[in-house]
Design a protein around this motif. Structure first.
Motif, PDB file in Angstrom:
ATOM      1  N   PHE A  35      23.252  42.593  12.215  1.00 19.77           N
ATOM      2  CA  PHE A  35      22.054  42.846  13.003  1.00 19.77           C
ATOM      3  C   PHE A  35      22.272  42.386  14.438  1.00 19.77           C
ATOM      4  O   PHE A  35      22.990  41.413  14.694  1.00 19.77           O
ATOM      5  N   GLU A  36      21.617  43.085  15.376  1.00 17.22           N
ATOM      6  CA  GLU A  36      21.776  42.758  16.787  1.00 17.22           C
ATOM      7  C   GLU A  36      20.451  42.895  17.529  1.00 17.22           C
ATOM      8  O   GLU A  36      19.560  43.649  17.138  1.00 17.22           O
ATOM      9  N   ALA A  37      20.360  42.157  18.631  1.00 19.68           N
ATOM     10  CA  ALA A  37      19.447  42.436  19.743  1.00 19.68           C
ATOM     11  C   ALA A  37      17.990  42.612  19.343  1.00 19.68           C
ATOM     12  O   ALA A  37      17.426  43.696  19.465  1.00 19.68           O
ATOM     13  N   PRO A  38      17.332  41.560  18.871  1.00 21.70           N
ATOM     14  CA  PRO A  38      15.928  41.720  18.485  1.00 21.70           C
ATOM     15  C   PRO A  38      14.997  41.969  19.665  1.00 21.70           C
ATOM     16  O   PRO A  38      15.136  41.351  20.719  1.00 21.70           O
ATOM     17  N   ASN A  39      14.066  42.893  19.466  1.00 22.03           N
ATOM     18  CA  ASN A  39      12.869  43.012  20.312  1.00 22.03           C
ATOM     19  C   ASN A  39      11.693  42.477  19.508  1.00 22.03           C
ATOM     20  O   ASN A  39      11.739  42.432  18.280  1.00 22.03           O
ATOM     21  N   TRP A  40      10.623  42.129  20.185  1.00 23.19           N
ATOM     22  CA  TRP A  40       9.402  41.699  19.510  1.00 23.19           C
ATOM     23  C   TRP A  40       8.334  42.754  19.735  1.00 23.19           C
ATOM     24  O   TRP A  40       8.104  43.175  20.866  1.00 23.19           O
ATOM     25  N   SER A  41       7.680  43.216  18.681  1.00 22.61           N
ATOM     26  CA  SER A  41       6.672  44.265  18.819  1.00 22.61           C
ATOM     27  C   SER A  41       5.481  43.761  19.630  1.00 22.61           C
ATOM     28  O   SER A  41       5.222  42.558  19.724  1.00 22.61           O
ATOM     29  N   LEU A  42       4.756  44.703  20.203  1.00 24.41           N
ATOM     30  CA  LEU A  42       3.644  44.368  21.098  1.00 24.41           C
ATOM     31  C   LEU A  42       2.559  43.558  20.397  1.00 24.41           C
ATOM     32  O   LEU A  42       1.942  42.675  20.999  1.00 24.41           O
ATOM     33  N   ASP A  43       2.317  43.823  19.113  1.00 28.95           N
ATOM     34  CA  ASP A  43       1.277  43.095  18.383  1.00 28.95           C
ATOM     35  C   ASP A  43       1.796  41.814  17.731  1.00 28.95           C
ATOM     36  O   ASP A  43       1.036  41.093  17.072  1.00 28.95           O
ATOM     37  N   GLY A  44       3.084  41.518  17.897  1.00 33.06           N
ATOM     38  CA  GLY A  44       3.649  40.284  17.366  1.00 33.06           C
ATOM     39  C   GLY A  44       3.914  40.285  15.882  1.00 33.06           C
ATOM     40  O   GLY A  44       4.297  39.257  15.321  1.00 33.06           O
ATOM     41  N   VAL A 272      18.809  42.317  24.635  1.00 36.56           N
ATOM     42  CA  VAL A 272      17.553  42.854  25.161  1.00 36.56           C
ATOM     43  C   VAL A 272      16.473  41.775  25.104  1.00 36.56           C
ATOM     44  O   VAL A 272      16.637  40.741  24.448  1.00 36.56           O
ATOM     45  N   ASN A 273      15.371  42.016  25.795  1.00 31.82           N
ATOM     46  CA  ASN A 273      14.300  41.032  25.858  1.00 31.82           C
ATOM     47  C   ASN A 273      13.680  40.827  24.477  1.00 31.82           C
ATOM     48  O   ASN A 273      13.244  41.779  23.832  1.00 31.82           O
ATOM     49  N   SER A 274      13.619  39.575  24.024  1.00 30.73           N
ATOM     50  CA  SER A 274      13.131  39.281  22.676  1.00 30.73           C
ATOM     51  C   SER A 274      12.056  38.201  22.669  1.00 30.73           C
ATOM     52  O   SER A 274      11.884  37.487  21.686  1.00 30.73           O
ATOM     53  N   TRP A 275      11.303  38.081  23.779  1.00 28.49           N
ATOM     54  CA  TRP A 275      10.195  37.133  23.827  1.00 28.49           C
ATOM     55  C   TRP A 275       9.017  37.654  23.012  1.00 28.49           C
ATOM     56  O   TRP A 275       8.722  38.852  22.992  1.00 28.49           O
ATOM     57  N   SER A 276       8.317  36.724  22.372  1.00 27.52           N
ATOM     58  CA  SER A 276       7.086  37.085  21.668  1.00 27.52           C
ATOM     59  C   SER A 276       6.008  37.460  22.689  1.00 27.52           C
ATOM     60  O   SER A 276       6.056  37.036  23.850  1.00 27.52           O
ATOM     61  N   PRO A 277       5.017  38.261  22.283  1.00 26.48           N
ATOM     62  CA  PRO A 277       3.975  38.702  23.233  1.00 26.48           C
ATOM     63  C   PRO A 277       3.212  37.546  23.872  1.00 26.48           C
ATOM     64  O   PRO A 277       2.724  37.679  25.005  1.00 26.48           O
ATOM     65  N   ASP A 278       3.092  36.411  23.164  1.00 24.91           N
ATOM     66  CA  ASP A 278       2.359  35.275  23.735  1.00 24.91           C
ATOM     67  C   ASP A 278       3.252  34.325  24.531  1.00 24.91           C
ATOM     68  O   ASP A 278       2.810  33.248  24.948  1.00 24.91           O
ATOM     69  N   THR A 280       5.590  32.316  23.766  1.00 23.89           N
ATOM     70  CA  THR A 280       5.905  30.997  23.216  1.00 23.89           C
ATOM     71  C   THR A 280       7.259  30.943  22.526  1.00 23.89           C
ATOM     72  O   THR A 280       7.856  29.872  22.437  1.00 23.89           O
ATOM     73  N   ARG A 281       7.758  32.074  22.001  1.00 25.50           N
ATOM     74  CA  ARG A 281       8.973  32.089  21.207  1.00 25.50           C
ATOM     75  C   ARG A 281       9.865  33.251  21.609  1.00 25.50           C
ATOM     76  O   ARG A 281       9.401  34.235  22.191  1.00 25.50           O
ATOM     77  N   PHE A 282      11.142  33.138  21.275  1.00 28.75           N
ATOM     78  CA  PHE A 282      12.052  34.270  21.415  1.00 28.75           C
ATOM     79  C   PHE A 282      12.952  34.329  20.194  1.00 28.75           C
ATOM     80  O   PHE A 282      13.175  33.332  19.502  1.00 28.75           O
ATOM     81  N   ALA A 283      13.454  35.516  19.914  1.00 26.53           N
ATOM     82  CA  ALA A 283      14.342  35.740  18.777  1.00 26.53           C
ATOM     83  C   ALA A 283      15.761  35.966  19.282  1.00 26.53           C
ATOM     84  O   ALA A 283      15.971  36.448  20.398  1.00 26.53           O
ATOM     85  N   TYR A 284      16.738  35.625  18.432  1.00 27.96           N
ATOM     86  CA  TYR A 284      18.129  35.891  18.767  1.00 27.96           C
ATOM     87  C   TYR A 284      18.949  35.912  17.482  1.00 27.96           C
ATOM     88  O   TYR A 284      18.446  35.585  16.396  1.00 27.96           O
ATOM     89  N   VAL A 285      20.231  36.308  17.595  1.00 28.40           N
ATOM     90  CA  VAL A 285      21.115  36.390  16.430  1.00 28.40           C
ATOM     91  C   VAL A 285      22.370  35.576  16.698  1.00 28.40           C
ATOM     92  O   VAL A 285      22.977  35.677  17.771  1.00 28.40           O
ATOM     93  N   SER A 286      22.750  34.763  15.706  1.00 28.25           N
ATOM     94  CA  SER A 286      24.037  34.072  15.762  1.00 28.25           C
ATOM     95  C   SER A 286      24.944  34.647  14.671  1.00 28.25           C
ATOM     96  O   SER A 286      24.479  35.289  13.724  1.00 28.25           O
ATOM     97  N   TYR A 287      26.259  34.423  14.841  1.00 29.01           N
ATOM     98  CA  TYR A 287      27.238  35.046  13.943  1.00 29.01           C
ATOM     99  C   TYR A 287      28.280  34.026  13.478  1.00 29.01           C
ATOM    100  O   TYR A 287      29.457  34.106  13.817  1.00 29.01           O
ATOM    101  N   PRO A 288      27.860  33.060  12.659  1.00 30.79           N
ATOM    102  CA  PRO A 288      28.809  32.031  12.202  1.00 30.79           C
ATOM    103  C   PRO A 288      29.770  32.538  11.136  1.00 30.79           C
ATOM    104  O   PRO A 288      29.501  33.541  10.457  1.00 30.79           O
TER     105      PRO A 288
END
Length: 291
Positions: A35-44, A272-278, A280-288
């Motif tokens: 999986f790659e590059a999370p976006n956050w939907s407008l409604d969270g 890509v931009n992965s901030w939550s609509p409010d 407060t949070r952001f999403a990302y992916v690590s690959y250990p």
């Protein structure tokens, strides 16, 4: 060019990081799909990610399971995709070089771009939803340039950012600036630094002077914070599988990091931009490797 896959013994971990408290939660792990590059939907309510050349939806909570969003006529995707501000569709870059508009509910897609001899790597949608910012590449031995085109398709406009490859262009929430990374100031190959420029052009403004290789500045929806990915000095491009860090800053002072999050990653982590609509949070992916 084909979609990326996990190496033997490698895992894709999808994280949500709270920029207020520093809490970091892994909500899903996969040893099958890269999986790659999370976006956050407008409604969270969900994250949107690419993997195996298609788009996936994932609830932003621990234990959630991804569900494929099925589209008709959409070529395999890469990791450049940005939500339409209206919240019902997403713009995606595909392996056939073009940008498409795809409904989040699935179904038929619309191709936006028309130049078959140009790679269109999408990174930004203007706050009013009318324009797309992308990296225009005619040959991979030449620097990428910043281009803007109508979201409905049509002729592109090149924004002069000076010499040097650029990537990751996206608008500030107020629409006044386009933020990106640039090799304009590089004294060695690949030394990308964070920058911004007015859409109408002008001199690019350097945001941080560092020895590291800094990519993909993403502003929170309220414009108060940003996160970017920091590659080791000497890195060329934005490769996968390195020891990197995500850097969180207050946009009033990019030179004083609020947090640094070391992780195994790079390509795909936060393209890509992965901030939550409010904001407060952001999403990302690590690959250990190795669990």
């Amino acid at each position: 060019m084909s979609y990326r896959t996990l190496e033997p013994g490698q895992t894709a971990r999808i994280h949500i990081h709270d920029a207020r408290t520093g809490e970091d939660v892994v909500i899903h792990e996969s040893d099958d799909v890269l999986f790659e590059a999370p976006n956050w939907s407008l409604d969270g309510s969900r994250l949107l990610l690419n993997g195996t050349g298609v788009l996936w939806s994932l609830a932003p909570e621990a234990g959630a399971q991804p569900a494929e969003i099925v589209h008709d006529g959409l070529p395999a995707l890469n990791n450049d995709h940005v939500l339409d501000p209206g919240g019902e569709a997403i713009y995606v870059s595909a392996m056939d070089r073009h940008i498409y508009r795809a409904p989040l509910a699935g179904g038929a897609v619309e191709r936006v771009t028309s130049d078959d001899d140009v790679w269109h790597f999408l990174h930004g949608v203007s706050p009013d939803g009318r324009r797309l910012a992308y990296v225009r590449i005619t040959s991979f031995d030449q620097p990428g340039t910043l281009a803007v085109l109508p979201a409905t398709g049509g002729a592109s406009t090149i924004v002069d950012t000076g010499a040097g490859h650029i990537d990751g262009p996206e608008w500030s929430p107020d629409g006044d600036w386009i933020y990106f990374n640039s090799e304009h100031w590089a004294s060695r190959p690949g030394h990308a630094q964070l920058a911004r420029i007015r859409e109408a052009g002008g001199e690019p403004e350097r945001l941080v002077v560092s020895d590291t290789v800094d990519w993909f500045p993403h502003l929170s929806p309220d414009g108060r914070r940003a996160v970017y990915i920091e590659f080791p000095p000497g890195t060329e491009g934005h490769p996968a599988d390195l020891d990197v860090a995500l850097v969180v800053v207050d946009t009033a002072d990019w030179t004083a990091p609020l947090e640094r999050l070391p992780l195994p990653g790079g390509q795909g982590t936060i393209n890509v931009n992965s901030w939550s609509p409010d904001s407060t949070r952001f999403a990302y992916v690590s690959y250990p490797y190795g669990g």
